[in-house]
Enzyme design. Structure first.
Site, mmCIF file in Angstrom:
data_model
loop_
_atom_site.group_PDB
_atom_site.id
_atom_site.type_symbol
_atom_site.label_atom_id
_atom_site.label_comp_id
_atom_site.label_asym_id
_atom_site.label_seq_id
_atom_site.Cartn_x
_atom_site.Cartn_y
_atom_site.Cartn_z
ATOM 1 N N ASP A 130 0.829 -1.218 0.000
ATOM 2 C CA ASP A 130 0.000 0.000 0.000
ATOM 3 C C ASP A 130 0.860 1.264 0.000
ATOM 4 O O ASP A 130 1.701 1.454 0.878
ATOM 5 C CB ASP A 130 -0.896 0.039 1.242
ATOM 6 C CG ASP A 130 -1.938 -1.050 1.245
ATOM 7 O OD1 ASP A 130 -1.782 -2.030 0.507
ATOM 8 O OD2 ASP A 130 -2.909 -0.922 2.010
ATOM 9 N N GLU A 187 -11.720 -1.030 1.084
ATOM 10 C CA GLU A 187 -10.425 -0.623 1.612
ATOM 11 C C GLU A 187 -9.941 0.715 1.062
ATOM 12 O O GLU A 187 -10.259 1.107 -0.050
ATOM 13 C CB GLU A 187 -9.385 -1.692 1.260
ATOM 14 C CG GLU A 187 -9.852 -3.077 1.684
ATOM 15 C CD GLU A 187 -8.715 -3.971 2.088
ATOM 16 O OE1 GLU A 187 -8.377 -3.939 3.280
ATOM 17 O OE2 GLU A 187 -8.158 -4.668 1.228
HETATM 18 C C1 FRU Z 1 -4.942 -3.173 1.651
HETATM 19 C C2 FRU Z 1 -4.794 -3.401 3.132
HETATM 20 C C3 FRU Z 1 -5.124 -2.133 3.899
HETATM 21 C C4 FRU Z 1 -4.311 -2.282 5.145
HETATM 22 C C5 FRU Z 1 -3.072 -2.995 4.631
HETATM 23 C C6 FRU Z 1 -2.418 -3.905 5.619
HETATM 24 O O1 FRU Z 1 -3.979 -3.782 0.894
HETATM 25 O O2 FRU Z 1 -5.627 -4.459 3.559
HETATM 26 O O3 FRU Z 1 -6.495 -1.988 4.146
HETATM 27 O O4 FRU Z 1 -4.042 -1.054 5.734
HETATM 28 O O5 FRU Z 1 -3.467 -3.727 3.493
HETATM 29 O O6 FRU Z 1 -1.224 -4.425 5.121
#
Ligand code: FRU
Length: 435
Positions: free
Chosen positions: A63, A301
């Site tokens: 991310d 997300e």
């Molecule tokens: C999306 C996610 C986010 C979270 C992160 C954790 O890829 O699920 O929502 O912050 O990955 O690694």
């Protein structure tokens, strides 16, 4: 809010509320999601993940978000752009990276050739046993960094509580690069209330289903100048409290013909919003969610908004395996549009789907973020898993996991938008924050 919560005393009231629309909280319905379809306007070109050069040698990165100004534009400090990413040393098994995620930052003059600056926060100073996604904006030489504090600092066994956190520091930029110094205290700024947003305890009361309270994303409304944080949540209550309502299904005609599988009750993703009153980070007021996906999808997300032609485009990411029973959709970027910030959202392209991985490489990329100029960054995820489900990746040999996980940025792509329709226009180099 009154409407959204009181609608369902009787089926009839519910249906008329659905027809009017425009409540504060809008349902992404099963009817809308059932229209999801891959086509040439939304399907990403195939990427061979094994050929992508790692942007951060020595680290997996996933991310990613850019440093912006208070208005949400990608910032430039003495000609440098900055991005932040969740990272883990590249010898960690891909299936384990979320357990030790650390935010690192990178800077670049051209937005393509990124230099790793290091950890965003001094080691061990951030809250949580690890940090998940967030956002960062600068104002007056300071950085305000928002993130998800996951678990608790120093815990012996990994726990999953998620809280929104922030810290403020100084930005120092010179000819050699960018660094962050003088961090103030890290603070928890928001936790789920159990009413609009599910707590960890409520999530544990039902069998299965997700739990999320994370990914704080800064947003300033250009029309009202009010400031907000968007975040990923789940609708409040336990699965037992979540009765099927007709407005989760769709129009009366559609709902009348549908049998909703009971297992769909576990899907309760929502897109949360809180107002930062008067721009004061100690006055964060939780508001009802913008969108809920009860009986539709379990995870919405990294929600974020781009304003274009006075319309609010609300984007979010979701996975194949987060759809409620009886529905299917790809790992993709999804979106909604409204004429106002709160209320009135309609799914883009009828279904909500904006970008999808190609059908022959369904886990190719993920965690897309749309920048104000409609360029979209994401990360290269797992390529070519064949028939394997993503949940099985963690059971594979280390060799398999390492050779399939991208752990670096995917090619940036360009979207175009007209009213409620989007189109994938072009593909650029991986990780290019193109202005
Ligand atoms: C999306 C996610 C986010 C979270 C992160 C954790 O890829 O699920 O929502 O912050 O990955 O690694």
């Amino acid at each position: 809010l009154a409407l959204a919560t009181s609608v369902v005393a009787s089926g009839l009231t519910a249906l008329s509320a659905y027809a009017e629309g425009g409540e504060q909280t809008v349902n992404w319905t099963r009817e809308q999601a059932s229209k999801i379809e891959l086509n040439q306007d939304n399907t990403l070109p195939y990427t061979d993940i094994s050929k992508l050069e790692k942007l951060a040698p020595g680290y997996h990165m996933w991310d990613t978000w850019a440093l912006t100004d208070r208005d949400g534009n990608v910032a430039s400090i003495k000609g440098w752009k900055v991005i932040f990413a969740l990272t883990a040393p590249s010898d960690v098994l891909p299936g384990k990276v979320h357990d030790i995620a650390t935010i690192r930052y990178f800077y670049s003059k051209n937005g393509k050739d990124w230099t790793l600056g290091g950890e965003l926060f001094p080691s061990g100073s951030a809250l949580g046993s690890r940090q998940w996604a967030g956002s960062a904006m600068m104002d007056n030489g300071k950085i305000h960094a928002f993130y998800t504090a996951t678990g608790h600092k120093g815990e012996e066994r990994l726990t999953y509580e998620q809280r929104l956190a922030m810290a403020t520091g100084d930005i120092v930029a010179d000819n050699s690069g960018v660094r962050f110094e003088n961090w103030g205290d890290h603070r928890i700024i928001l936790e789920p209330d159990g009413k609009h947003y599910q707590t960890k305890e409520q999530a544990q009361q039902g069998e299965g289903g997700g739990y999320a309270f994370r990914d704080p994303m800064w947003f300033k409304d250009p029309q009202t100048k009010k400031e907000y944080l968007l975040f990923e949540g789940n609708s409040g209550g336990s699965a037992a409290d979540r009765k099927l309502k007709p407005e989760y299904v769709g129009s009366p005609e559609f709902a009348g013909q549908q049998n909703v599988p009971p297992g769909a009750v576990h899907a309760n993703g929502n897109i949360g919003i809180a107002e930062v009153e008067g721009g004061d980070f100690s006055k964060i007021k939780m508001l009802p969610p913008l969108v809920e996906a009860n009986y539709v999808n379990e995870e919405l997300e990294r929600p974020h908004i781009v304003v274009k032609d006075k319309k609010y485009y609300l984007f979010t990411d979701s996975h194949i395996n987060k759809y409620a029973d009886g529905l299917t959709g790809p790992d993709g970027l999804y979106g909604f549009v409204s004429d106002k910030l709160i209320g009135g959202y309609k799914p883009l392209n009828g279904s909500g789907l904006v970008l999808a991985n190609p059908a022959d490489n369904p886990y190719q990329a993920y965690s897309w973020l749309v920048l104000p100029n409609l360029n979209v960054v994401g990360f290269a995820h797992f390529g070519d898993l064949g028939n394997m489900s993503i949940g099985d990746v963690g059971n594979q040999t280390p060799e398999f996991q390492f050779s399939h996980f991208g752990g670096t940025l995917a090619p940036t792509v360009k979207l175009s938008i007209k009213d409620d329709r989007t189109k994938l226009e072009q593909e650029y180099e991986p990780g290019w924050i193109k202005q």
